[in-house]
Structures are given as structure tokens and as C-alpha cells.
Scaffold this motif. Structure first.
Motif, PDB file in Angstrom:
ATOM      1  N   ALA A 181       0.835  -1.206   0.000  1.00 54.00           N
ATOM      2  CA  ALA A 181       0.000   0.000   0.000  1.00 54.00           C
ATOM      3  C   ALA A 181       0.867   1.252   0.000  1.00 54.00           C
ATOM      4  O   ALA A 181       0.599   2.205  -0.748  1.00 54.00           O
ATOM      5  CB  ALA A 181      -0.948  -0.012   1.197  1.00 54.00           C
ATOM      6  N   ALA A 182       1.908   1.266   0.804  1.00 52.42           N
ATOM      7  CA  ALA A 182       2.794   2.425   0.867  1.00 52.42           C
ATOM      8  C   ALA A 182       3.558   2.592  -0.450  1.00 52.42           C
ATOM      9  O   ALA A 182       3.743   3.717  -0.938  1.00 52.42           O
ATOM     10  CB  ALA A 182       3.759   2.288   2.040  1.00 52.42           C
ATOM     11  N   PHE A 183       3.995   1.476  -1.049  1.00 57.11           N
ATOM     12  CA  PHE A 183       4.694   1.545  -2.324  1.00 57.11           C
ATOM     13  C   PHE A 183       3.771   2.088  -3.416  1.00 57.11           C
ATOM     14  O   PHE A 183       4.160   2.952  -4.197  1.00 57.11           O
ATOM     15  CB  PHE A 183       5.239   0.172  -2.715  1.00 57.11           C
ATOM     16  N   THR A 184       2.550   1.600  -3.443  1.00 60.57           N
ATOM     17  CA  THR A 184       1.576   2.077  -4.419  1.00 60.57           C
ATOM     18  C   THR A 184       1.336   3.578  -4.251  1.00 60.57           C
ATOM     19  O   THR A 184       1.242   4.317  -5.242  1.00 60.57           O
ATOM     20  CB  THR A 184       0.254   1.292  -4.286  1.00 60.57           C
ATOM     21  N   ALA A 185       1.265   4.045  -3.022  1.00 58.33           N
ATOM     22  CA  ALA A 185       1.091   5.481  -2.764  1.00 58.33           C
ATOM     23  C   ALA A 185       2.283   6.272  -3.308  1.00 58.33           C
ATOM     24  O   ALA A 185       2.102   7.364  -3.874  1.00 58.33           O
ATOM     25  CB  ALA A 185       0.908   5.735  -1.275  1.00 58.33           C
ATOM     26  N   LEU A 186       3.497   5.745  -3.164  1.00 59.38           N
ATOM     27  CA  LEU A 186       4.669   6.424  -3.725  1.00 59.38           C
ATOM     28  C   LEU A 186       4.607   6.476  -5.242  1.00 59.38           C
ATOM     29  O   LEU A 186       4.971   7.496  -5.849  1.00 59.38           O
ATOM     30  CB  LEU A 186       5.957   5.721  -3.289  1.00 59.38           C
ATOM     31  N   VAL A 187       4.151   5.408  -5.867  1.00 61.27           N
ATOM     32  CA  VAL A 187       4.021   5.394  -7.333  1.00 61.27           C
ATOM     33  C   VAL A 187       3.022   6.472  -7.764  1.00 61.27           C
ATOM     34  O   VAL A 187       3.303   7.267  -8.677  1.00 61.27           O
ATOM     35  CB  VAL A 187       3.602   4.003  -7.842  1.00 61.27           C
ATOM     36  N   HIS A 188       1.878   6.532  -7.109  1.00 59.16           N
ATOM     37  CA  HIS A 188       0.875   7.569  -7.447  1.00 59.16           C
ATOM     38  C   HIS A 188       1.471   8.963  -7.246  1.00 59.16           C
ATOM     39  O   HIS A 188       1.265   9.850  -8.080  1.00 59.16           O
ATOM     40  CB  HIS A 188      -0.378   7.416  -6.581  1.00 59.16           C
ATOM     41  N   ALA A 189       2.193   9.161  -6.156  1.00 59.60           N
ATOM     42  CA  ALA A 189       2.797  10.469  -5.870  1.00 59.60           C
ATOM     43  C   ALA A 189       3.842  10.822  -6.923  1.00 59.60           C
ATOM     44  O   ALA A 189       3.937  11.980  -7.345  1.00 59.60           O
ATOM     45  CB  ALA A 189       3.410  10.474  -4.473  1.00 59.60           C
ATOM     46  N   ALA A 190       4.628   9.840  -7.361  1.00 63.54           N
ATOM     47  CA  ALA A 190       5.649  10.101  -8.372  1.00 63.54           C
ATOM     48  C   ALA A 190       5.014  10.511  -9.704  1.00 63.54           C
ATOM     49  O   ALA A 190       5.480  11.445 -10.356  1.00 63.54           O
ATOM     50  CB  ALA A 190       6.528   8.863  -8.555  1.00 63.54           C
ATOM     51  N   VAL A 191       3.937   9.841 -10.083  1.00 59.04           N
ATOM     52  CA  VAL A 191       3.254  10.196 -11.329  1.00 59.04           C
ATOM     53  C   VAL A 191       2.629  11.595 -11.211  1.00 59.04           C
ATOM     54  O   VAL A 191       2.733  12.406 -12.127  1.00 59.04           O
ATOM     55  CB  VAL A 191       2.219   9.133 -11.713  1.00 59.04           C
ATOM     56  N   ALA A 192       2.014  11.880 -10.079  1.00 61.09           N
ATOM     57  CA  ALA A 192       1.434  13.211  -9.869  1.00 61.09           C
ATOM     58  C   ALA A 192       2.520  14.275  -9.957  1.00 61.09           C
ATOM     59  O   ALA A 192       2.311  15.337 -10.545  1.00 61.09           O
ATOM     60  CB  ALA A 192       0.716  13.256  -8.520  1.00 61.09           C
ATOM     61  N   ARG A 193       3.688  13.992  -9.390  1.00 62.91           N
ATOM     62  CA  ARG A 193       4.799  14.941  -9.441  1.00 62.91           C
ATOM     63  C   ARG A 193       5.254  15.131 -10.889  1.00 62.91           C
ATOM     64  O   ARG A 193       5.544  16.249 -11.321  1.00 62.91           O
ATOM     65  CB  ARG A 193       5.962  14.425  -8.601  1.00 62.91           C
ATOM     66  N   ASN A 194       5.333  14.038 -11.639  1.00 61.98           N
ATOM     67  CA  ASN A 194       5.731  14.140 -13.047  1.00 61.98           C
ATOM     68  C   ASN A 194       4.757  14.999 -13.845  1.00 61.98           C
ATOM     69  O   ASN A 194       5.164  15.704 -14.771  1.00 61.98           O
ATOM     70  CB  ASN A 194       5.804  12.751 -13.697  1.00 61.98           C
ATOM     71  N   ARG A 195       3.520  14.928 -13.489  1.00 62.73           N
ATOM     72  CA  ARG A 195       2.494  15.682 -14.221  1.00 62.73           C
ATOM     73  C   ARG A 195       2.427  17.136 -13.777  1.00 62.73           C
ATOM     74  O   ARG A 195       1.733  17.936 -14.394  1.00 62.73           O
ATOM     75  CB  ARG A 195       1.125  15.000 -14.060  1.00 62.73           C
ATOM     76  N   GLY A 196       3.128  17.429 -12.683  1.00 59.42           N
ATOM     77  CA  GLY A 196       3.314  18.775 -12.193  1.00 59.42           C
ATOM     78  C   GLY A 196       2.137  19.579 -11.910  1.00 59.42           C
ATOM     79  O   GLY A 196       1.976  20.690 -11.848  1.00 59.42           O
TER      80      GLY A 196
END
Length: 112
Positions: free
Chosen positions: A97-112
Motif C-alpha cells: 500500500a505504501a509503495f503504491t502510494a509512492l508510485v501515485h505520488a511520483a506520477v502526480a509529481r511528473n504531471r506537475g
């Protein structure tokens, strides 16, 4: 390679693609000592890489320093200016769950 490290890479691959199905996986940085290359996962920019070593699997998030990590998954490259990593050793359990949250956060960051 067919051991705990390949199982860990497969788990990470499954989690990333479940979290963000449009993610593109590529093998980069092929060399004689690693002919399969390094799995890289991207969506609107690099999310993370998954490198295998003799004793660990290193999951490096390209922009990890700018991501919230409330559960403390990042345990490597903590002094790096931009990236952060998760080192998994044989027998370690990844908090999915924590890893999945990091993946979502990384994509959101990429999308700026």
C-alpha cells in the motif's frame, strides 16, 4: 536470474502497473555484466528504476526527495539531492500500500 530478486522485481512491476496502467516499462543501460539491463518505469517522466545487486534490489525513485513518504519506505540515498531509494534484501516484505502510494505520488509529481 531466477531467485528472490526476480520475484521482487515481478512484485514491483505488478504493483506499478496496477497503480498506473499506462506506465511504460523499458530495459535500459544494458552491459556485459547485466545483459537484460535495468527495468525503468515511466509515465510523463521517470517514476523509478529497479536494479538488482548480489544482495539486494534497489528501487530508485527519480524525484523521491520531493515525495511524501509517511511510512518511511525510503531507506537508501537519503542524502541525495533529488532521488530516494528503497533497498530490499532477501526476506524483506514490501509494504504494498505504501509503495503504491509512492508510485501515485511520483506520477502526480511528473504531471506537475
Amino acid at each position: 536470474m531466477s531467485d528472490w530478486r526476480s520475484d521482487a522485481i515481478e512484485q514491483v512491476r505488478t504493483l506499478i502497473l496496477a497503480a498506473e496502467p499506462a506506465t511504460v516499462e523499458e530495459a535500459k543501460w544494458r552491459k556485459a555484466s547485466n545483459p537484460d539491463g535495468v527495468p525503468t518505469f515511466s509515465l510523463d517522466g521517470l517514476i523509478c528504476t529497479a536494479e538488482t545487486y548480489k544482495d539486494k534490489v534497489k528501487l530508485t525513485f527519480a524525484q523521491g526527495a520531493s515525495l511524501d513518504d509517511p511510512t518511511g519506505l525510503f531507506n537508501a540515498s537519503l542524502d541525495a539531492g533529488t532521488r530516494r531509494a528503497i533497498d530490499l534484501f532477501e526476506g524483506d516484505a514490501l509494504d504494498e500500500a505504501a509503495f503504491t502510494a509512492l508510485v501515485h505520488a511520483a506520477v502526480a509529481r511528473n504531471r506537475g
